[in-house]
Design a protein around this motif. Structure first.
Motif, short mmCIF file in Angstrom:
data_model
loop_
_atom_site.label_atom_id
_atom_site.label_comp_id
_atom_site.label_asym_id
_atom_site.label_seq_id
_atom_site.Cartn_x
_atom_site.Cartn_y
_atom_site.Cartn_z
N GLY A 265 0.81 -1.22 0.00
CA GLY A 265 0.00 0.00 0.00
C GLY A 265 0.83 1.25 0.00
N LEU A 266 1.81 1.36 0.93
CA LEU A 266 2.68 2.53 0.98
C LEU A 266 3.57 2.62 -0.25
CD1 LEU A 266 3.70 2.59 4.74
CD2 LEU A 266 2.19 4.17 3.55
N ASP A 267 3.90 1.48 -0.84
CA ASP A 267 4.70 1.50 -2.06
C ASP A 267 3.92 2.11 -3.21
OD1 ASP A 267 7.24 0.56 -3.41
OD2 ASP A 267 5.71 -0.39 -4.67
N ILE A 268 2.61 1.85 -3.27
CA ILE A 268 1.77 2.48 -4.29
C ILE A 268 1.79 4.00 -4.12
CG2 ILE A 268 -0.61 2.74 -5.08
CD1 ILE A 268 -1.05 -0.19 -4.37
N VAL A 269 1.69 4.46 -2.88
CA VAL A 269 1.72 5.90 -2.60
C VAL A 269 3.07 6.49 -2.98
CG1 VAL A 269 1.43 7.65 -0.81
CG2 VAL A 269 0.03 5.56 -0.76
N ARG A 270 4.14 5.77 -2.62
CA ARG A 270 5.49 6.28 -2.93
C ARG A 270 5.70 6.42 -4.43
NH1 ARG A 270 9.70 3.96 -4.78
NH2 ARG A 270 8.79 1.88 -4.53
N ARG A 271 5.30 5.42 -5.19
CA ARG A 271 5.50 5.49 -6.64
C ARG A 271 4.68 6.60 -7.26
NH1 ARG A 271 3.48 1.39 -9.02
NH2 ARG A 271 2.77 0.09 -7.28
N LEU A 272 3.49 6.85 -6.73
CA LEU A 272 2.69 7.96 -7.26
C LEU A 272 3.38 9.30 -7.03
CD1 LEU A 272 -1.04 8.54 -7.21
CD2 LEU A 272 0.32 10.17 -5.90
N ALA A 273 3.92 9.51 -5.82
CA ALA A 273 4.61 10.78 -5.53
C ALA A 273 5.88 10.93 -6.33
CB ALA A 273 4.90 10.86 -4.03
N GLU A 274 6.67 9.86 -6.41
CA GLU A 274 7.95 9.95 -7.13
C GLU A 274 7.76 10.10 -8.62
OE1 GLU A 274 10.17 6.52 -6.03
OE2 GLU A 274 10.72 7.31 -4.04
N SER A 275 6.62 9.70 -9.18
CA SER A 275 6.37 9.90 -10.61
C SER A 275 6.27 11.37 -10.97
CB SER A 275 5.08 9.18 -11.03
OG SER A 275 3.95 9.78 -10.42
N THR A 276 6.03 12.25 -9.98
CA THR A 276 5.96 13.69 -10.22
C THR A 276 7.22 14.41 -9.75
OG1 THR A 276 4.95 14.19 -8.07
CG2 THR A 276 3.47 13.56 -9.87
N GLY A 277 8.18 13.67 -9.19
CA GLY A 277 9.37 14.30 -8.62
C GLY A 277 9.22 14.57 -7.14
N GLY A 278 8.15 14.08 -6.53
CA GLY A 278 7.94 14.30 -5.11
C GLY A 278 8.42 13.14 -4.27
N ASP A 279 7.91 13.07 -3.04
CA ASP A 279 8.29 11.97 -2.16
C ASP A 279 7.21 11.74 -1.11
OD1 ASP A 279 8.54 14.05 -0.42
OD2 ASP A 279 10.64 13.72 0.09
N VAL A 280 7.45 10.75 -0.26
CA VAL A 280 6.53 10.39 0.82
C VAL A 280 7.32 10.33 2.11
CG1 VAL A 280 4.95 8.65 1.72
CG2 VAL A 280 5.01 9.12 -0.73
N ARG A 281 6.76 10.92 3.16
CA ARG A 281 7.40 10.88 4.48
C ARG A 281 6.40 10.37 5.52
NH1 ARG A 281 12.05 14.07 4.91
NH2 ARG A 281 13.13 13.90 2.91
N ILE A 282 6.88 9.60 6.48
CA ILE A 282 6.06 9.10 7.57
C ILE A 282 6.56 9.73 8.87
CG2 ILE A 282 5.32 7.07 8.86
CD1 ILE A 282 5.64 5.43 6.36
N GLY A 283 5.64 10.30 9.63
CA GLY A 283 6.01 10.91 10.89
C GLY A 283 4.89 10.80 11.90
N SER A 284 4.98 11.62 12.93
CA SER A 284 3.96 11.65 13.97
C SER A 284 2.96 12.76 13.68
CB SER A 284 4.61 11.88 15.34
OG SER A 284 5.51 10.82 15.64
#
Length: 458
Positions: A401-420
């Motif tokens: 699931g998180l990998d799907i989100v990561r690939r979507l963000a990186e396809s635009t040059g963005g990224d994904v971060r997990i925090g509190s």
């Protein structure tokens, strides 16, 4: 590599030219000197017959003049039997050198201003030794040496230039296949599966090209097998989905029944999409063009309408912010919906009932930030959670699931971060770049939180 070959060839050729040209130049200089003194010896020998017959000054002056060297020849006859010494021509050599030649009885040379002199001893009929002095100018000693050295230098330069041309051609023959191999490897890495390398050049590079082409063929075959496997596995889901769709018809009316039927219909569409994508011969790597994409606010509202019913059943408080105006992003609608469903599904799957969650959308300058946060127990190891294929250990978790989100963000040059999150649990930040550039690393958490104005959905 090409210039390295040229440099090596230039260095080797230059050393060879120096090793042969310098000794040859010295030999040419010595030959010119020998030629000049040989001529002087012939001139001295022309006077010897006359000296063996007579020592008369007038006769000897005519002989010297007839030899054509009256300006550069001198004859020194010692006194004998009461006859005075005879000196013909100009004396350039020192008297001690002449006396030494007369005493030793062999020819010698000596340095004088402007050149050298040859001192040739000749025996007279009286038994005395006369000395013939022949002047050899420096210009005659070095005559032709400068021209010969210039020719040698020109030949050496021509050899070096020729070696550069030959090394350059050899370098091209080696470098071009290597460049083509590197370019093909880069193209293959970018997804151009039809890229191949011509099998030409040196033996080693031909073998490398053969190995690369074989590897590329195997990659294409493996991808084809994976696509077929994915299509086959997806196709197997059609039968249970058909049963689910038939069973939903007996649920009657009501929100729960409609929600179940909508979920089954969406699941059928997703399976059909997987099968079609897997069956395609080429991977979908084309970038989204101008005007494509979707409205993030609209997609968030749509998916939150879907999940809010389940949230109400479980007693979860829901907040949505930042969806009151259109926000265009360069992402396909189905991809964004799948990413949101993956994140929201994780909230329902991994947090207890009654746990609140929120979805916030922000649009600062050249990016769109989507925050999905909850009040659950949080994620112990965010790095491991982002790794593809690593589940949480609970039933039904594949870690994709998180990998799907990561690939979507990186396809635009963005990224994904997990925090509190401010709710006390996990916050997943999706940075979607609008201009395709690398994401800007800046501390926006505070500003984002200050902009949150929750809108209740539950």
């Amino acid at each position: 590599m090409r210039w390295a070959l040229v440099k090596v060839c230039v260095a080797v050729t230059t050393m060879v030219v120096i090793a042969f040209a310098v000794p040859l130049g010295l030999v040419i200089k010595e030959m010119a000197r020998d030629r000049a003194f040989s001529n002087a010896e012939r001139e001295a020998a022309a006077v010897a017959p006359a000296l063996s017959i007579t020592t008369d000054r007038d006769e000897l002056e005519r002989v010297v003049a007839s030899a054509g060297s009256d300006a550069g020849m001198g004859v020194h006859i010692p006194a004998a039997d009461g006859s005075p010494a005879v000196e013909i021509g100009k004396q350039r050599a020192a008297g001690k050198d002449i006396a030494m030649t007369r005493r030793l009885g062999r020819a010698s040379t000596t340095e004088v201003p402007g050149g050298s002199t040859l001192l040739q001893p000749i025996a007279l009929s009286s038994g005395e030794i006369a000395v013939v002095e022949v002047y050899v100018p420096e210009a005659e000693v070095s005559n032709g040496v400068g021209t010969a050295w210039a020719v040698l230098a020109a030949v050496g330069v021509a050899l070096v230039i020729g070696s550069v041309a030959v090394a350059d051609r050899l370098g091209v023959r080696v470098v071009q296949p290597a460049q083509r191999l590197a370019e093909s490897a880069h193209e293959l890495g970018e997804g151009q599966l039809g890229s191949r390398v011509p099998e030409e050049g040196p033996t080693e590079l031909r073998l490398a090209a053969v190995a690369f082409n074989s590897m590329a063929d195997q990659v294409v075959q493996l991808l084809a097998n994976e696509r077929e496997l994915a299509a086959d596995l997806s196709h197997r889901l059609r039968t249970p989905l058909t049963v689910l769709r038939l069973n939903t018809a007996s649920l009657g009316d009501g929100p729960a029944a409609e929600q179940t039927r909508a979920a089954v219909a969406q699941l059928e569409r997703e399976v059909d999409t997987i099968i079609r994508t897997a069956r395609e011969a080429k991977p979908q790597t084309a970038a989204i063009g101008v005007g494509a994409g979707c409205d993030a606010s609209e997609v968030v509202r749509e998916r939150m309408d879907f999940w809010s019913a389940l949230a109400e059943d479980e007693g979860r408080k829901v907040r949505v912010a930042g969806v009151d105006r259109p926000v265009r992003i360069p992402v396909a609608r189905a991809d964004l919906a799948a990413a949101l469903d993956a994140l929201l599904g994780n909230v329902f799957r991994h947090t207890p009932e009654g746990t609140a969650f929120a979805v916030d959308v922000h649009n600062p300058e050249d990016a769109v930030i989507m925050l999905v946060s909850d009040a659950g127990p949080g994620i112990v190891d965010p790095v491991a959670a982002m790794a593809r294929g690593r589940g949480s250990g609970s039933d039904g978790s594949t870690g994709l699931g998180l990998d799907i989100v990561r690939r979507l963000a990186e396809s635009t040059g963005g990224d994904v971060r997990i925090g509190s999150s401010v709710l006390g649990g996990t916050e997943v930040r999706i940075w979607i770049q609008l201009d395709g550039r690398a994401p800007v690393r800046r501390g926006h958490r505070g500003s984002v939180r200050r902009r949150r104005r929750g809108v209740g959905v539950s």
